[in-house]
Enzyme design. Structure first.
Site, PDB file in Angstrom:
ATOM      1  N   HIS A  62      -2.276  -8.581  12.060  1.00 16.01           N
ATOM      2  CA  HIS A  62      -2.478  -8.020  10.722  1.00 16.01           C
ATOM      3  C   HIS A  62      -1.977  -6.579  10.643  1.00 16.01           C
ATOM      4  O   HIS A  62      -1.171  -6.241   9.777  1.00 16.01           O
ATOM      5  CB  HIS A  62      -3.961  -8.102  10.340  1.00 16.01           C
ATOM      6  N   HIS A  86      -4.887   1.471  10.849  1.00 10.56           N
ATOM      7  CA  HIS A  86      -5.679   1.547   9.617  1.00 10.56           C
ATOM      8  C   HIS A  86      -7.042   0.877   9.714  1.00 10.56           C
ATOM      9  O   HIS A  86      -7.963   1.233   8.996  1.00 10.56           O
ATOM     10  CB  HIS A  86      -4.888   1.023   8.400  1.00 10.56           C
ATOM     11  N   GLU A  90     -12.887   1.394  11.414  1.00  7.05           N
ATOM     12  CA  GLU A  90     -13.905   0.429  11.028  1.00  7.05           C
ATOM     13  C   GLU A  90     -14.317  -0.485  12.162  1.00  7.05           C
ATOM     14  O   GLU A  90     -15.466  -0.865  12.287  1.00  7.05           O
ATOM     15  CB  GLU A  90     -13.365  -0.451   9.900  1.00  7.05           C
ATOM     16  N   ASP A  91     -13.331  -0.870  12.966  1.00  9.76           N
ATOM     17  CA  ASP A  91     -13.581  -1.936  13.927  1.00  9.76           C
ATOM     18  C   ASP A  91     -13.853  -1.462  15.340  1.00  9.76           C
ATOM     19  O   ASP A  91     -13.969  -2.257  16.250  1.00  9.76           O
ATOM     20  CB  ASP A  91     -12.375  -2.895  13.951  1.00  9.76           C
ATOM     21  N   ASP A 153      -1.654  -3.243   3.135  1.00  7.35           N
ATOM     22  CA  ASP A 153      -2.805  -3.959   3.687  1.00  7.35           C
ATOM     23  C   ASP A 153      -3.150  -5.143   2.777  1.00  7.35           C
ATOM     24  O   ASP A 153      -3.326  -6.276   3.223  1.00  7.35           O
ATOM     25  CB  ASP A 153      -3.971  -2.964   3.784  1.00  7.35           C
ATOM     26  N   ASP A 273      17.969 -20.937 -16.843  1.00  7.21           N
ATOM     27  CA  ASP A 273      18.655 -19.761 -17.359  1.00  7.21           C
ATOM     28  C   ASP A 273      18.071 -18.457 -16.835  1.00  7.21           C
ATOM     29  O   ASP A 273      18.667 -17.409 -17.008  1.00  7.21           O
ATOM     30  CB  ASP A 273      18.569 -19.735 -18.889  1.00  7.21           C
TER      31      ASP A 273
HETATM   32 MN    MN Z   1      -6.525  -4.223   7.028  1.00  8.37          MN
END
Ligand code: MN
Length: 735
Positions: A62, A86, A90-91, A153, A273
């Site tokens: 990701h 990024h 958080e992780d 993201d 078209d």
């Molecule tokens: Mn992300």
């Protein structure tokens, strides 16, 4: 994306992927800080090593995809590094401070900005969404690349929605269609915009998506053949005319085909078209030259030509647009623009960093970027100044509206350009100049002619706003203004006007009520207490409440002057009467003090005519103040007068005070009796107000009544004694 592999956890595979990313990034910008990106790459690889996405893919795939998008967008080294990192805050235990040290403050700022937006949790989804966007937009003001990384993201997330629950897919798709795609559009990032739209379209309307996709798929071969033929013809004629350019042909994107079919009611066969060609030239002159060439080659369709080079779109987009009847009688659309305009069209704001990193000194590049970011700046300014609604659903509505709006251009007489949404009126224009101009706007001249304030403006008009200093916004304007700034300003001003009006009305009502009750207007402190009693935190609130009718003026009056028992009420009204009489300039009679209530209007009862020395009582009358009677007066004895109307009174007469009293004299009917009596009275220096004489025929007596002015009871008694001495007088008595 070429990284859907578990092997990514293998260092060797990851190493090859690194080379892919590096090459991609360097292709669009050879001057990137490769070392920085590489360190970020491996740091992210370690951080996300043990994590998997819902699909089972390694999480690292990701962040790698997001980084590739940022590299394609040419966002520069810091943003690509930030894209890789990024999700690291958080992780994992990674902190912004650590990132600043390990990489640099910009990388840290970008990662922190993106994390803060997604890391917040709120009680309701709607509130969370609104709050996240508010944060996103505010963070964006620190560095717009935060938003660009966020868009990348979102692009990867929406292209990998498959494993999610259907409700979640729909929700993310809706948010993407409503907010992220328009935001990308407003930033001029055409490429990300259509990618986001096509992915969201798939989840929002799966059956329409399926129809359009299979339609486009079935016709692919014929279409591609046609595209190649047309492209070659166009390129050939450009070359013949010495125009240095590249011609591209493409099918329109699925969602834009769908939109076009719906808006133009096209049937499946006609979609063929919907082909678009693009001519990318080296110079602006070549754009117009190329336009002339294709217009001489194919029949242009009337009203389809648009010159976005002379008047760029609000997001900075520039191009010439035209539509032609091409080969085989098919309608084709052609866009003509320079390479630089093309980059701006595809990458919008993001294209700024290419120029920034290549040539930091280039004034043109930063000038362009300034213009592109102009919309963002006002957007964020409005946000920071609280022009946007606090209410989550209203906020999202305003955000959607302002993102979807396409702009028009209008000018002040001095030539200042104002970009406004389609349908904007002179009022929007006035507020766009300055809040004060909007608030005081009373009229507008457009191209020197007066026009109604509600008339929509069109691009290129010169608008002169007529103001008057005491003018105020009208509620009516809310029905036609288009900008959220004008709307919120007008609402605010109406609220202020309304509170001012209810305040002045409230004050008037209160003054009237207190006056009616013969009381002066209480001071602020007393009103503050009253306000508190009604649960209001300020006198202004109370006064406004009276103006709006939520509290009555009488209620306030009673709060300040609580109604006491019956007697006090009666006394009070007598006091008021006194004040009234005084204020009317009436002379108050003196000589008696009313116990406990100075300054009362009194008068002496005509029936018993008390004089100082008499035992007296006060009787409160209706409308004439306190009437002073002798205690033995026949008119007040017994229960003829209610107890609450009786007042204790005391004499308080000075020497100069005179009282009228009548005496009745019974005597012989003789000559000069009246003259003798009055003569006797006059000896005591007592004034005679009047008298009467009546002859009683039955016993030849006379009845004389005299009204005299005396000082007190003692003097009266002396007079009576004196009169008794007059010859022929039989009896003297007070009436
Ligand atoms: Mn992300």
């Amino acid at each position: 994306m070429s990284t859907p592999s578990d092997n990514l956890l293998d260092r060797e595979v990851a190493g090859r992927e690194w080379e892919g990313l590096r090459d991609l990034a360097l292709r669009s910008n050879p001057q990137l800080n490769q070392e920085l990106i590489e360190r970020a790459y491996w740091r992210a690889w370690e951080v996300h090593r043990d994590q998997k996405r819902l699909s089972g893919e390694p999480y690292f795939s990701h962040v790698l995809a997001v980084a590739r998008t940022c590299a394609e967008m040419n966002l520069g080294s810091d943003a690509i590094a930030a894209a890789l990192l990024h999700d690291s805050i958080e992780d994992s235990p990674v902190t912004a401070e650590a990132l600043a040290k390990e990489f640099n403050p910009t990388v840290s700022l970008l990662v922190d900005g993106v994390s803060k937006i997604s890391g917040l949790r709120f009680e309701s989804r709607e509130k969370a969404q609104a709050e996240n966007f508010r944060k996103l937009l505010l963070h964006m003001s620190r560095d717009v690349r935060i938003l660009l990384v966020k868009l990348a993201d979102r692009l990867h997330n929406i292209s990998t929605l498959e494993p999610m629950r259907p409700e979640k897919q729909k929700r993310i798709a809706r948010e993407t269609m409503d907010i992220y795609a328009p935001l990308a559009n407003r930033l001029g990032m055409g490429r990300i915009k259509w990618q986001l739209e096509d992915h969201a379209f798939k989840y929002l309307d799966p059956s329409a998506y399926g129809r359009v996709a299979s339609m486009v798929g079935m016709q692919r071969e014929a279409r591609e053949e046609f595209i190649v033929t047309m492209r070659d013809r166009l390129q050939e004629s450009m070359n013949k005319n010495g125009i240095d350019c590249a011609v591209q042909g493409r099918a329109k994107h699925l969602h834009s085909i769908h939109r076009k079919m719906r808006s133009q009611n096209l049937r499946e066969g006609e979609v063929f078209d919907l082909l678009a060609f693009r001519i990318i030239t080296a110079t602006v002159e070549d754009c117009y030259h190329a336009l002339g060439v294709i217009h001489s080659l194919f029949t242009p369709i009337p009203n389809k030509f648009k010159d976005y080079i002379a008047t760029p779109k609000r997001n900075g987009y520039q191009s010439l647009h035209t539509a032609l009847v091409g080969a085989e009688g098919r309608t084709i659309e052609v866009q003509i623009r320079t390479q630089k305009m093309h980059e701006i069209a595809e990458y919008g704001v993001a294209s700024h960093w290419r120029y920034k990193e290549e040539d930091k000194a280039s004034p043109t590049a930063s000038g362009d970027a300034e213009r592109e970011l102009d919309f963002l700046r006002t957007f964020i300014q409005d946000l920071e100044e609280g022009e946007w609604s606090e209410d989550p659903s209203e906020f999202m509505e305003e955000l959607k509206v302002s993102l979807f709006q396409e702009g028009i251009f209008a000018f002040t007489p001095r030539g200042d350009l104002h970009i406004l949404p389609v349908g904007a009126t002179p009022v929007d224009f006035a507020y766009s100049i300055h809040t004060g101009v909007g608030d005081r706007c009373i009229g507008a001249r457009v191209d020197s002619k007066m026009v109604p304030l509600r008339r929509p403006l069109t691009s290129g008009e010169v608008v002169e706003i007529v103001t008057r200093n005491d003018a105020r916004p009208s509620r009516d304007w809310l029905s036609f203004v288009k900008t959220s700034k004008a709307q919120s300003r007008i609402r605010k001003s109406i609220r202020e006007q309304e509170s001012e009006q209810s305040e002045s009305l409230g004050r008037e009502l209160l003054e009237r009520e207190f006056k009616r009750n013969r009381q002066s207007m209480p001071d602020e402190a007393a009103l503050k207490l009253a306000a508190e009693a009604f649960g209001m935190d300020s006198v202004d609130r109370l006064v406004q409440g009276v103006g709006r009718g939520s509290v009555s003026a009488l209620q306030v009056f009673h709060r300040v002057h609580p109604p006491e028992d019956k007697k006090s009420g009666i006394i009070e009204s007598a006091q008021k009467l006194t004040q009234l009489a005084t204020s009317l300039g009436g002379r108050r009679q003196k000589g008696v003090r009313v116990e406990g209530h100075g300054n009362m209007l009194i008068h002496f009862a005509g029936c018993c005519r008390p004089v100082p020395g008499d035992r007296i009582v006060g009787v409160i009358t209706r409308g004439r103040g306190v009437s002073i009677h002798r205690q033995d007066c026949v008119n007040i004895v017994g229960d003829r007068i209610a107890e609450e109307r009786r007042m204790r009174v005391d004499w308080d007469a000075g020497e100069e005070e005179k009282f009228l009293v009548s005496i009745q004299i019974h005597g012989d009917d003789r000559k000069n009796l009246l003259a003798d009596i009055t003569g006797q009275i006059s000896k005591s220096d007592v004034g005679i107000q009047g008298g009467s004489f009546r002859r009683e025929e039955k016993d030849l007596s006379a009845l004389v009544q005299v009204t005299i002015e005396i000082r007190d009871l003692k003097q009266l008694e002396k007079i009576i004694r004196d009169v008794r001495k007059v010859s022929g007088v039989r009896q003297v008595e007070r009436v």
